[in-house]
Design an enzyme around this catalytic site. Structure first.
Site, PDB file in Angstrom:
ATOM      1  N   ASP A 214      96.865  32.940  62.403  1.00 33.64           N
ATOM      2  CA  ASP A 214      97.190  34.363  62.441  1.00 33.64           C
ATOM      3  C   ASP A 214      96.283  35.107  63.428  1.00 33.64           C
ATOM      4  O   ASP A 214      95.078  34.848  63.502  1.00 33.64           O
ATOM      5  CB  ASP A 214      97.000  34.933  61.020  1.00 33.64           C
ATOM      6  CG  ASP A 214      97.394  36.388  60.905  1.00 33.64           C
ATOM      7  OD1 ASP A 214      98.556  36.706  61.212  1.00 33.64           O
ATOM      8  OD2 ASP A 214      96.533  37.206  60.509  1.00 33.64           O
ATOM      9  N   GLU A 250      99.463  32.598  66.716  1.00 35.92           N
ATOM     10  CA  GLU A 250     100.089  33.900  66.946  1.00 35.92           C
ATOM     11  C   GLU A 250      99.233  34.659  67.953  1.00 35.92           C
ATOM     12  O   GLU A 250      98.083  34.979  67.667  1.00 35.92           O
ATOM     13  CB  GLU A 250     100.180  34.714  65.647  1.00 35.92           C
ATOM     14  CG  GLU A 250     100.822  36.077  65.886  1.00 35.92           C
ATOM     15  CD  GLU A 250     100.507  37.117  64.811  1.00 35.92           C
ATOM     16  OE1 GLU A 250     101.352  37.986  64.578  1.00 35.92           O
ATOM     17  OE2 GLU A 250      99.401  37.073  64.218  1.00 35.92           O
TER      18      GLU A 250
END
Ligand code: CA
Length: 495
Positions: A214, A250
Site C-alpha cells: 500500500d 501501489e
C-alpha cells in the site's frame, strides 16, 4: 510447465472441485488473473451480515472454476478499528470481524491445494494510532522517556509543525499524512525493518504468495530514490524467504514515476495510467484509437522492462479507490470491450469483485466497497456493510441470475478470462504492436498469438496469415487470409 488436471470425482474429496459440473478443470500454465476482495463485503458465511474469511473459502469454486481467476488479493484482514482496515493494530493477527487465524489457515491451505495464489495487503507506510508501537512511543514522548523506548524512533516526531503532521503536545508533532489516526512509520529504523521482515516471514511461512504494498510513494514522502531503495531492500529480503514470491506495489502517481519504481525490482506496480474513467483504455475506447493504444502498450512494456527485465505490468480497470466502471461504461459494448482490452493485456490482471456483475458505486470510498450481490436472498452486508454507503447505487444483476444468462457481462468475463488462461503468451509474451491499416484496430503480437480488437462500430477487414482465429466477441469471419471484424469485436489469432 504446470499443466495439471484436477478431476471432479463425485463422492471423493471435493475441496478442489466445482460441485456444479463435471467438467475437468485445466490449470493454466501461468497464473495471471487476480481477484481483488474487500472481505467485509464479499460473502458472509455465518449469518451475522459481515463478510468473512470462511466466506472467501466457500466462494473459491466461484472464483477459480466459475470465473477463472488464478489468485486472490485480499484487502487488509489485520485487526483494525476502521471498516476499511488500512490502519493496522496487529500485523500478525486476523480482525475478529473476519474470523480467526484458524479460518485463515483453512483458506490458505485450500488455495494452495488448488494451485491458487494469495497475496495480502501490507500497509507499511503507517500503522494505526492504536498500534502498541505508537501507544508506547506516544507515552514515552509524553513522559520524556524516549531515550529508553525504541518505538519512539518507529515514528517521526518533530519539534515543529509541518504539513501532514498532527500536534501531540505543546511542542511535539508526529507525521500522519493520511489521517491523525494513521501515524507514518519511520522506515529508516533498523529495528522496525526487522519487525517488518518478521511480519512478512510470518505470512510467507503460512503459504502466502506475496503482498500488495500500500501507498509506496508515501514511504519517504514522494522521494522516489528513497522509496526505491526501501522497496529494493524489501524485495531482496522477501525473495530470500520465498524465491517465487510476488510483490505488487501501489504507486498512485504520474506514469514516469510509476515506471521508474521498477528499478526497485518489485515485480509489479499497478498501471493507474491505463485504468479508471480517465485512463488510456477507456480513452482509446471512446476515441476509437485502437492502434495508438497497442503502440503505447508496447512502449510501456519496453519502458518497465528497461528498469527490470522481469517486470510484470499490473493491469486493472477499477479498484476499491476508484469509481466502479459500470457507472461510466454505460452501454453493453463499452463494458464488454473494456473487459476484452484489459483482460487480454500483457502482465497480471486484477479484477475487482463485483465488476463482473456491473456493480456500480462512486463518490465516497464506502460506495465503492458495497456488499456483493449474490442473490436476492443472500444476507451479506445486510446488517454490517460499510455504514455510509449509498446502497441504491448498485443496480446490477445478481450473480445467480447473471450466471444463468448466456448474454450477461458475467458470462462474458468468464469467456475472456478462459481465453487468457488458455494462451499463456497473452500474459507473459514480449509484445509488438501491428499496423493493420485501420487506426481503430488494436493489434498486439504476443509471440504465439495476436490479440486484435475493433474499437469502432465499423466493419473492418485486413489481410493476416493465421493458423486459427479464436473468436472472443462480436461477429468475425475469415476467408483465405482475409479477416473481417464487425463493429466492437475481439479475436485472438493463433500463429
Ligand atoms: Ca460473517
Amino acid at each position: 510447465m504446470r499443466k495439471l488436471w484436477i478431476l471432479c470425482l463425485t463422492g471423493f474429496i471435493l475441496s478442489g472441485c466445482s460441485s456444479k459440473s463435471n467438467t475437468p478443470y485445466i490449470a493454466p500454465e501461468v497464473n495471471s488473473v487476480y481477484y481483488e476482495i474487500y472481505v467485509g463485503s464479499f460473502y458472509d458465511s455465518d449469518g451475522d451480515g459481515m463478510g468473512d474469511l470462511s466466506g472467501v473459502l466457500e466462494k473459491l469454486d466461484y472464483i477459480q472454476y466459475d470465473l477463472g481467476a488464478t489468485g486472490i488479493w485480499l484487502m487488509p484482514i489485520n485487526p483494525s478499528p476502521t471498516y476499511h482496515k488500512y490502519d493496522v493494530v496487529d500485523y500478525k493477527g486476523i480482525d475478529q470481524a473476519y474470523g480467526s487465524m484458524e479460518d485463515f489457515n483453512q483458506l490458505i491451505a485450500a488455495m494452495n491445494e488448488r494451485g491458487m495464489d494469495l497475496i495480502l495487503d501490507l500497509v507499511l507506510n503507517h500503522s494505526s494510532a492504536q498500534h502498541p508501537w505508537f501507544i508506547k512511543a506516544k507515552n514515552a514522548v509524553l513522559n520524556n522517556t524516549c531515550d529508553t523506548v525504541k518505538e519512539c524512533d518507529y515514528y517521526i516526531f518533530e519539534k515543529t509543525s509541518y504539513p501532514g503532521f498532527t500536534q501531540l503536545t505543546q511542542d511535539v508533532w508526529y507525521e500522519s499524512v493520511f489521517w491523525d489516526q494513521m501515524p507514518d512509520l519511520n522506515l529508516d529504523n533498523e529495528s522496525l525493518r526487522e519487525e517488518i521482515l518478521d511480519i512478512a516471514k510470518f505470512w510467507l511461512d503460512k503459504g502466502v504468495k506475496g503482498f500488495r504494498l500500500d501507498a509506496t510513494t508515501h514511504f519517504y514522502q514522494e522521494n522516489s530514490s528513497l522509496n526505491i531503495e526501501f522497496l529494493n531492500w524489501f524485495n531482496d529480503e522477501v525473495k530470500a524467504i520465498r524465491n517465487d514470491a510476488y510483490l505488487v506495489g501501489e504507486a498512485w502517481t504520474g506514469e514516469s514515476i510509476v515506471t521508474r519504481m521498477y528499478e526497485s525490482k518489485i515485480d509489479s506496480f499497478f498501471n493507474f495510467g491505463f485504468a479508471q474513467n480517465s485512463g488510456r483504455i477507456v480513452r482509446a475506447l471512446r476515441n476509437e484509437k485502437g492502434h495508438d493504444l497497442a503502440k503505447y502498450t508496447q512502449h510501456y512494456q519496453e519502458t518497465i522492462r528497461s528498469y527490470n527485465e522481469h517486470a510484470i505490468d499490473a493491469i486493472f480497470l477499477s479498484n476499491h479507490d476508484n469509481d466502479r466502471s459500470a457507472g461510466y461504461l454505460l452501454d453493453e459494448n463499452q463494458k464488454k470491450m473494456a473487459a476484452n482490452v484489459y483482460l487480454l493485456m500483457p502482465g497480471n490482471v486484477f479484477l475487482y469483485y463485483g465488476e463482473e456483475i456491473a456493480m456500480r458505486g462512486s463518490g465516497i470510498d464506502e460506495n465503492k466497497r458495497m456488499p456483493m450481490l449474490w442473490s436476492k436472498t443472500d444476507k451479506t452486508g445486510k446488517t454490517f456493510g460499510p455504514s455510509n454507503a449509498n446502497y441504491t447505487l448498485r443496480d446490477p444483476q445478481y450473480v445467480d441470475d447473471a450466471m444463468k444468462d448466456k448474454d450477461s457481462l458475467w458470462n462474458h468475463y468468464k469467456k475472456v478470462i478462459s481465453v487468457r488462461n488458455k494462451y499463456s503468451s497473452i500474459a507473459r509474451g514480449d509484445v509488438i504492436s501491428l499496423d493493420l491499416g485501420h487506426s481503430e484496430l488494436y493489434a498486439l503480437d504476443h509471440g504465439d498469438v495476436i490479440v486484435i480488437h475493433n474499437l469502432s462500430n465499423k466493419t473492418l477487414s485486413y489481410q493476416k496469415d493465421y493458423r486459427e482465429v479464436v473468436s472472443v466477441y462480436g461477429n468475425i469471419s475469415s476467408k483465405g487470409n482475409n479477416i473481417t471484424m464487425e463493429g466492437y469485436s475481439t479475436l485472438v489469432i493463433v500463429k
